[in-house]
Design a protein around this motif. Structure first.
Motif, mmCIF file in Angstrom:
data_model
loop_
_atom_site.group_PDB
_atom_site.id
_atom_site.type_symbol
_atom_site.label_atom_id
_atom_site.label_comp_id
_atom_site.label_asym_id
_atom_site.label_seq_id
_atom_site.Cartn_x
_atom_site.Cartn_y
_atom_site.Cartn_z
ATOM 1 N N ARG A 160 -18.338 33.870 37.610
ATOM 2 C CA ARG A 160 -19.569 34.638 37.402
ATOM 3 C C ARG A 160 -19.575 36.026 38.039
ATOM 4 N NH1 ARG A 160 -23.189 37.489 36.181
ATOM 5 N NH2 ARG A 160 -25.383 37.091 36.341
ATOM 6 N N TRP A 161 -19.192 36.167 39.287
ATOM 7 C CA TRP A 161 -19.320 37.451 39.968
ATOM 8 C C TRP A 161 -17.993 38.143 40.255
ATOM 9 C CZ3 TRP A 161 -23.767 39.570 39.556
ATOM 10 C CH2 TRP A 161 -24.908 38.783 39.463
ATOM 11 N N ARG B 215 -18.164 49.523 51.224
ATOM 12 C CA ARG B 215 -18.767 48.648 52.219
ATOM 13 C C ARG B 215 -19.590 47.601 51.488
ATOM 14 N NH1 ARG B 215 -20.951 52.213 57.151
ATOM 15 N NH2 ARG B 215 -21.170 50.111 57.994
ATOM 16 N N PHE B 216 -19.923 46.536 52.190
ATOM 17 C CA PHE B 216 -20.674 45.431 51.621
ATOM 18 C C PHE B 216 -21.968 45.916 50.970
ATOM 19 C CE2 PHE B 216 -23.682 41.949 51.706
ATOM 20 C CZ PHE B 216 -22.933 40.870 51.296
ATOM 21 N N VAL B 217 -22.724 46.734 51.691
ATOM 22 C CA VAL B 217 -24.015 47.224 51.194
ATOM 23 C C VAL B 217 -23.829 48.046 49.922
ATOM 24 C CG1 VAL B 217 -26.003 48.675 51.760
ATOM 25 C CG2 VAL B 217 -25.048 47.160 53.469
ATOM 26 N N ARG C 93 -24.407 48.341 43.915
ATOM 27 C CA ARG C 93 -23.791 48.567 42.596
ATOM 28 C C ARG C 93 -23.847 47.333 41.704
ATOM 29 N NH1 ARG C 93 -21.471 53.153 41.332
ATOM 30 N NH2 ARG C 93 -20.957 54.600 42.980
ATOM 31 N N ILE C 94 -23.770 46.148 42.323
ATOM 32 C CA ILE C 94 -23.770 44.900 41.551
ATOM 33 C C ILE C 94 -25.149 44.279 41.701
ATOM 34 C CG2 ILE C 94 -22.645 42.689 41.175
ATOM 35 C CD1 ILE C 94 -20.223 43.883 42.751
ATOM 36 N N THR C 95 -26.053 44.681 40.863
ATOM 37 C CA THR C 95 -27.426 44.200 40.970
ATOM 38 C C THR C 95 -27.488 42.715 40.640
ATOM 39 O OG1 THR C 95 -27.852 44.859 38.692
ATOM 40 C CG2 THR C 95 -28.401 46.457 40.405
ATOM 41 N N ASP C 96 -28.488 42.066 41.141
ATOM 42 C CA ASP C 96 -28.772 40.646 40.899
ATOM 43 C C ASP C 96 -27.899 39.683 41.703
ATOM 44 O OD1 ASP C 96 -30.746 41.405 39.102
ATOM 45 O OD2 ASP C 96 -29.425 41.203 37.366
ATOM 46 N N ILE C 97 -26.909 40.162 42.432
ATOM 47 C CA ILE C 97 -26.101 39.256 43.247
ATOM 48 C C ILE C 97 -26.763 39.120 44.618
ATOM 49 C CG2 ILE C 97 -24.534 41.024 44.174
ATOM 50 C CD1 ILE C 97 -22.264 38.923 43.869
ATOM 51 N N GLN D 241 -19.488 35.025 49.683
ATOM 52 C CA GLN D 241 -18.610 33.931 49.236
ATOM 53 C C GLN D 241 -17.526 34.438 48.295
ATOM 54 O OE1 GLN D 241 -21.541 31.319 47.518
ATOM 55 N NE2 GLN D 241 -21.787 30.133 49.402
ATOM 56 N N ARG D 242 -17.917 35.260 47.324
ATOM 57 C CA ARG D 242 -16.945 35.752 46.339
ATOM 58 C C ARG D 242 -15.924 36.690 46.995
ATOM 59 N NH1 ARG D 242 -15.629 32.510 43.888
ATOM 60 N NH2 ARG D 242 -14.348 33.959 42.736
ATOM 61 N N LEU D 243 -16.395 37.557 47.890
ATOM 62 C CA LEU D 243 -15.463 38.457 48.575
ATOM 63 C C LEU D 243 -14.458 37.666 49.405
ATOM 64 C CD1 LEU D 243 -17.869 41.333 49.619
ATOM 65 C CD2 LEU D 243 -15.900 41.545 48.068
ATOM 66 N N ARG D 244 -14.910 36.626 50.088
ATOM 67 C CA ARG D 244 -13.991 35.787 50.870
ATOM 68 C C ARG D 244 -12.961 35.116 49.967
ATOM 69 N NH1 ARG D 244 -18.370 33.174 55.000
ATOM 70 N NH2 ARG D 244 -18.462 34.961 56.392
ATOM 71 N N GLN D 245 -13.420 34.607 48.823
ATOM 72 C CA GLN D 245 -12.498 33.949 47.902
ATOM 73 C C GLN D 245 -11.497 34.954 47.323
ATOM 74 O OE1 GLN D 245 -12.250 30.527 47.303
ATOM 75 N NE2 GLN D 245 -10.319 31.243 46.437
#
Length: 133
Positions: free
Chosen positions: A33-34, A49-51, A56-60, A67-71
């Motif tokens: 999904r993300w 950066r995370f923020v 930029r990725i709205t709705d997440i 979780q997705r960044l770690r994966q």
């Protein structure tokens, strides 16, 4: 079966079920999904950066983005850099392995531009026929 670009698509009959579709692990990893929006953003806009990713990725949600960044880091597609400053700064960038997906994403974007209208028409036709039943 032959695919565009000279690639061959063959089915493995009687093979180990995990190997019956050799692209399944790739699809599971890259097209969750993300994952695609994260990789697309990092590829298009560079180190973030995370923020900045969150904006930029709205709705997440922050939890899902974490979780997705770690994966993605675990899969080797994203590199996380920690800067021990005050306050600490963490940046994410797409790795060389992640960048190697660019031609695949480009082909998918090209396919979408050439065929999504057909998909929408097929959906309308299906829905109209379904409503008539």
């Amino acid at each position: 079966m032959h695919m565009a670009g000279g690639a061959t698509w063959t089915a493995s009959i009687g093979a180990d079920p995990r190997l019956a579709c050799p692209i399944s692990p790739v699809v599971d990893m890259v097209f969750s999904r993300w994952t695609t929006p994260i990789l697309w953003t990092l590829h298009a806009h560079g180190r973030r950066r995370f923020v900045e990713l969150e904006r930029r990725i709205t709705d997440i949600t922050p939890k899902v983005l974490t979780q997705r960044l770690r994966q993605l880091e675990r899969d080797g597609l994203v590199v996380r850099t920690y800067h021990p400053e005050v306050p600490p700064r963490v940046e994410y960038e797409i790795s060389d392995l992640g960048r190697s997906l660019a031609p695949l994403f480009a082909q998918l974007a090209e396919w979408g531009a050439g065929h999504l209208d057909e998909v929408e028409q097929a959906r309308r036709d299906y829905d109209d026929a379904d409503a008539a039943r």
